[in-house]
Design a protein around this motif. Structure first.
Motif, PDB file in Angstrom:
ATOM      1  N   LYS A  18       0.799  -1.223   0.000  1.00 41.16           N
ATOM      2  CA  LYS A  18       0.000   0.000   0.000  1.00 41.16           C
ATOM      3  C   LYS A  18       0.831   1.271   0.000  1.00 41.16           C
ATOM      4  N   PHE A  19       0.193   2.344  -0.465  1.00 39.02           N
ATOM      5  CA  PHE A  19       0.761   3.686  -0.387  1.00 39.02           C
ATOM      6  C   PHE A  19       0.170   4.380   0.834  1.00 39.02           C
ATOM      7  N   GLY A  20       1.042   4.788   1.760  1.00 36.79           N
ATOM      8  CA  GLY A  20       0.540   5.486   2.941  1.00 36.79           C
ATOM      9  C   GLY A  20       1.163   6.848   3.157  1.00 36.79           C
ATOM     10  N   CYS A  21       2.399   7.023   2.675  1.00 38.14           N
ATOM     11  CA  CYS A  21       3.069   8.307   2.926  1.00 38.14           C
ATOM     12  C   CYS A  21       4.001   8.717   1.786  1.00 38.14           C
ATOM     13  N   VAL A  24       7.155   8.631   1.758  1.00 41.15           N
ATOM     14  CA  VAL A  24       8.446   9.164   2.218  1.00 41.15           C
ATOM     15  C   VAL A  24       9.090   8.309   3.307  1.00 41.15           C
ATOM     16  N   ALA A  25       8.842   7.015   3.275  1.00 43.40           N
ATOM     17  CA  ALA A  25       9.469   6.085   4.229  1.00 43.40           C
ATOM     18  C   ALA A  25       9.120   6.381   5.681  1.00 43.40           C
ATOM     19  N   GLN A  26       7.907   6.871   5.903  1.00 45.55           N
ATOM     20  CA  GLN A  26       7.493   7.204   7.272  1.00 45.55           C
ATOM     21  C   GLN A  26       6.490   6.215   7.859  1.00 45.55           C
ATOM     22  N   CYS A  27       5.813   5.417   7.015  1.00 44.79           N
ATOM     23  CA  CYS A  27       4.683   4.654   7.559  1.00 44.79           C
ATOM     24  C   CYS A  27       4.796   3.143   7.399  1.00 44.79           C
ATOM     25  N   GLY A  28       5.595   2.655   6.479  1.00 49.21           N
ATOM     26  CA  GLY A  28       5.787   1.213   6.336  1.00 49.21           C
ATOM     27  C   GLY A  28       4.702   0.472   5.570  1.00 49.21           C
ATOM     28  N   ALA A  29       3.678   1.157   5.099  1.00 50.22           N
ATOM     29  CA  ALA A  29       2.579   0.464   4.411  1.00 50.22           C
ATOM     30  C   ALA A  29       3.043  -0.228   3.129  1.00 50.22           C
ATOM     31  N   CYS A  30       4.157   0.255   2.576  1.00 48.94           N
ATOM     32  CA  CYS A  30       4.640  -0.235   1.285  1.00 48.94           C
ATOM     33  C   CYS A  30       5.734  -1.292   1.428  1.00 48.94           C
TER      34      CYS A  30
HETATM   35  S1  FES Z   1       4.290   4.473   1.738  1.00 48.21           S
HETATM   36 FE1  FES Z   1       4.791   4.981   3.779  1.00 48.21          FE
HETATM   37  S2  FES Z   1       6.741   4.067   4.007  1.00 48.21           S
HETATM   38 FE2  FES Z   1       6.298   3.779   1.935  1.00 48.21          FE
END
Ligand code: FES
Ligand code: FES
Lengths: 742, 152
Positions: free
Chosen positions: B35-38, B40-46
């Motif tokens: 998934k796309f969550g941020c 910018v490497a802040q949320c880990g969804a991807c």
């Molecule tokens: S989309 Fe949030 S870390 Fe990649």
């Protein structure tokens, strides 16, 4: 803003509420449903669980084949699948499991044969009885559907029993139904075997419902229906929708609320490979591309000049300063009492002023919507939360009738209130892009996280000013309370129902209706006007009112040298449900016994959405910095339909509320939002998550909300613990700003 | 043109070199479980695994993965992945579920590296994965549960 949308097309909240007062009139009429299903194409009844997305606006051809429809809420197919049509949005709160439980229980179905499916948008069949429109919010999903879904299950069961009696030539009362199997003597059949005959039986208007002692599923903890698909990557969300020929859009919005496009140079953006179009709408500049990344990338290359003539240029510091001045002047009376006279006589007056920041909801899935307009009909694929509003707004944009808007409701990657907008904001954005481009392909508008954090629709900034007069023994003589902040519902379709005599109930709920026996209480409200759009945020007004009431009560207790739990109990003598959760939480937390070394306890109790929650927080102070180690919650939300889901919602609510009081803030400088992503808009992460224990008070009362009520008490419980440890009363939120270390 | 292996299959894509792996996998390869969550490497969804190590695909340029092995939530398998998924289902960890592909990928990477993690290990390994539904308590319990299963 709403622009072309004429909300007068929508039924007013109060009118519809009156209309649905006659609930018996709501038909379990399956013919009208069949028409609906065929009219919009049976294939468009969304199949979220089969992990495919209904394709295209082309209606499936009507056929005479068996459609399996028992009631608007139940379909049973010959292959023995019981489909429960879910009228509510599932944004993680587990309503698909909850509503399926109600049907399965009354139907005596086997849990393994039950499959939930989101219902179409149809206000006549699927309205929320609490709103009068189809929609989800205010923690009403189970409470407003409790009888309706049970009736649907009971009606289907009765139809099956009658069909079996006829087929076998036996008396209906000789028939037993258990776990999806129908028996009488030597006869036995599954629901699927009987489905076709049973569906032809007239739908009983008033089927007999079980008594609570007959429940087989309701009241037990059993697994969610959606766990598996959500751990394999199979669950599809709007973000994942891919349709033939679909374009992906991003929208450049004004940096200041109220700004509009003056001019745009899109040369560089158009040069990005994959970009097919750039258009200006009333809301900004849209980039359309064949896939997501070029749409995001090209938007950064747009050179837009904005006209800020009508924009709100204020920063939050200026706003708070204005609010604080207003808090010293009389507002609209929300609750009248002779507080001034009582305060004049008081031995001691405690005075406190509180500041709450703007908060973004920041659901994990940023906003998005897929829209298509073809042959005079619009189709949406989105996690619609207020379907009736979304339908009406879309219809107005295309100049068609709401019934000509099909909504394929998809699973939501969180909401916390964000998707339930009174103006269908991101859906309207998408529809407008489709309209302006005049394209027949589906267009998916995606928001980035920055769009989300900067996009408004926040929990508004509030300032509270409170003065409490005490006698020499510390008893309350009078309480004067002023609240300043934006009205969430003013100017929306919800205004007539929620604003009374100039007071937005959502601004004062939790204060003006406090259960505490407070004499001479006087509450006033200033509703302000700001360019930043406000919105309900998980637990709405209680996000700030519970904090103020529960920290003030704590302060008053401390001023009189009283135990915080005992002091509350004394003021809640007439409120047995508050009392029982408070006592239970205190007992389970070991209130009154010594806390571990270096750990301090704080307590809060609050009612919201007709549910009662008390929480005791244990906070360790490490170099003056709070670490919340444990939260013990006690909950009374009426009959517990699914105890494990209640625990899960309260655990999540505690984390959500805690993240907000620790870190949550959106600030503006000269009208521009300063935060943009999770690095600047900080939320709770696993390292800050306390152990949460949830205890449920057994109850036979009708079930009430649980998605939100776990949120309000956590902030004040933690603040009270910090105060117990440091003597410091934190009155400017979040703690990152308001708590002085060391 | 970049060639790499995804979930055991060789693929070649023709996108700009700086296109993030996440968008290549989702939009070009049609695997939308990550998934796309941020961004910018802040949320880990991807979160995906690159040669077995967890990476944030939203900030990994596709050119970086040339010739390497990418595993996504759709392709992760084996005893650790099974134990993690079983624990997730058993404990009903999920709420909205949007973060959970990333949570599962990070948890599998943690357990592959450290079969009996402490709470502190879990906090360290998992604090890059945001869950806005705040399912953290169950994530923690489920990781311990999976560790117990794996110990067998
Ligand atoms: S989309 Fe949030 S870390 Fe990649
Ligand atoms: S389950 Fe919703 S964000 Fe984690």
């Amino acid at each position: 803003m709403l622009g072309p949308v004429d909300l007068s097309r929508l039924p007013s909240f109060s009118e519809t509420r009156r209309a649905v007062g006659a609930r018996a009139a709501l038909p379990l009429d399956r013919r009208s449903f069949v028409r609906l299903a065929l009219g919009t194409g049976a294939g468009l009844v969304i199949g979220g669980l089969i992990e495919s997305v209904p394709a295209g606006a082309e209606a499936a051809a009507a056929s005479n084949a068996y459609d399996g429809v028992f009631t608007p809420f139940v379909r049973i197919s010959p292959d023995n699948v019981v489909t429960v049509l879910i009228k509510h949005q599932d944004m993680g709160q587990g309503v698909t499991t909850g509503l399926s439980t109600l049907v399965a229980d009354e139907l005596d179905a086997d849990w393994a044969q039950v499959v939930p499916e989101f219902s179409p948008a149809n206000v006549a069949l699927y309205k929320n009885f609490a709103f009068g429109v189809q929609g989800t919010g205010g923690s009403t999903a189970i409470s407003n559907s409790f009888e309706q879904y049970r009736k649907a299950g009971a009606a289907a069961r009765s139809m099956i029993v009658q069909a079996a009696a006829k087929r076998w030539g036996v008396a209906a009362d000789s028939i037993k139904v258990s776990k999806g199997v129908v028996t009488s003597g030597a006869h036995s059949a599954t629901f699927g075997d009987l489905a076709q005959e049973a569906a032809a039986v007239p739908v009983p208007a008033d089927p007999t419902l079980k008594t609570p002692d007959q429940f087989t599923y309701i009241g037990k903890s059993f697994p969610r229906l959606d766990s598996k698909a959500k751990t394999t990557g199979a669950r599809l969300y709007t973000q994942d929708v891919q349709l033939p020929g679909m374009l992906v859009a991003t929208l450049a919005r004004p940096a200041r609320f109220g700004g509009v496009v003056k001019s745009v140079d899109d040369t560089a953006a158009r040069a990005v490979k994959g970009v097919v179009d750039v258009v200006t709408t009333s809301r900004g500049v849209a980039v359309l591309a064949t896939s997501t990344y070029p749409a995001i990338r090209a938007r950064e290359l747009l050179k837009i000049t904005w006209d800020d003539a009508k924009a709100d240029m204020r920063g939050t510091d200026a706003l708070v300063a204005e609010y604080q001045k207003l808090a010293d002047t009389p507002g609209v009376v929300a609750k009248a009492g002779d507080a001034e006279a009582a305060l004049a006589k008081a031995d001691r007056v405690i005075e406190a002023s509180y500041v709450f920041p703007y908060l973004a909801h920041a659901p994990m899935e940023p906003m998005n919507c897929v829209a298509q307009f073809k042959d005079g009909r619009a189709t949406l694929w989105t996690a619609s939360q207020l379907q009736t509003v979304d339908q009406a707004v879309t219809a107005a944009i295309f100049g068609i009738k709401p019934e000509d808007v099909t909504i394929n409701t998809l699973w939501a990657g969180g909401s916390f209130g964000r998707r339930g907008t009174y103006d269908a904001d991101y859906i309207a954005e998408t529809a407008e892009i489709v309209k302006v481009t005049g394209r027949g392909e589906p267009i998916k508008l995606v928001w980035t996280r920055e769009d989300d954090i900067k996009g408004g629709y926040y929990r508004p900034v509030y300032v509270h000013k409170v003065r409490v007069g005490l006698d020499k023994d510390g008893a309350i003589l009078g309480w004067h309370h002023r609240i300043v902040g934006q009205s969430i519902v003013s100017g929306t379709m919800f205004e007539s129902a929620l604003v009374k005599d100039g007071v937005d109930g959502t601004s004062v709920e939790g204060v003006s209706d406090t259960p505490y026996a407070i004499p001479n209480m006087h509450v006033e409200l200033h509703s302000t006007t700001v360019g930043v759009r406000p919105l309900w945020w998980r637990s709405v007004g209680h996000t700030h009112t519970a904090y103020v009431m529960e920290t003030m009560i704590d302060e008053v207790a401390a001023a009189g040298g009283k135990d915080p739990v005992e002091f509350r109990l004394a003021l809640l003598a007439k409120h047995p449900r508050h009392t029982s959760v408070l006592k239970l939480a205190a007992e389970k937390a070991g209130w009154g016994t010594p806390a571990p070394e270096g750990v301090f306890r704080g307590v809060a109790v609050h009612e919201s959405f007709k549910s009662f929650v008390a929480e005791v927080a244990e906070v360790r102070l490490v170099d003056g910095k709070p670490k919340v180690e444990r939260v013990v919650a006690a909950v009374d939300c009426g009959l517990a339909v699914n105890a494990d889901n209640i625990r899960s919602q309260v655990e999540g609510g505690v984390g959500f509320g805690l993240g907000a009081v620790l870190h949550g803030k959106v600030t503006l400088k000269d009208g521009v939002v300063e935060q943009g992503n999770f690095d600047s808009y900080e939320v709770l992460r696993i390292n800050e998550m306390p152990r949460v224990e949830v205890h449920i008070v057994p109850s036979a009362e009708a079930p009430t909300g649980i998605g939100e009520p776990g949120v309000p008490p956590v902030g004040p419980a933690v603040a009270n613990a910090i105060s117990a440890g440091t003597g410091q009363r934190v009155r400017v939120l979040p703690f990152d700003v308001g708590l002085k270390l060391g | 043109m970049t060639t790499f292996q995804i979930n055991g299959r060789d693929v070649t894509v023709s996108v700009e070199d700086d296109t993030p792996l996440l968008w290549v996998v989702r939009d070009e390869l049609g695997l939308v479980g990550s998934k796309f969550g941020c961004g910018v490497a802040q949320c880990g969804a991807c979160t995906m695994h690159l040669d077995g190590q967890p990476v944030r695909a939203c900030v990994t340029p596709v050119s970086d993965v040339a010739g390497r092995k990418v595993t996504t939530i759709e392709g992760i398998s084996g005893s650790v992945a099974d134990a993690v998924r079983d624990a997730w289902v058993k404990l009903d960890v999920v709420q909205c579920g949007y973060c959970q592909s990333g949570q599962v990928m990070s948890a599998v990477a943690l357990l592959a590296e450290s079969p009996a993690p402490s709470d502190a290990d879990i906090d360290t390994a998992m604090s890059g994965n945001i869950c806005r539904c705040n399912t953290y308590q169950r994530i923690r319990t489920a990781i311990h549960d999976a560790a117990t299963t794996l110990k067998g």
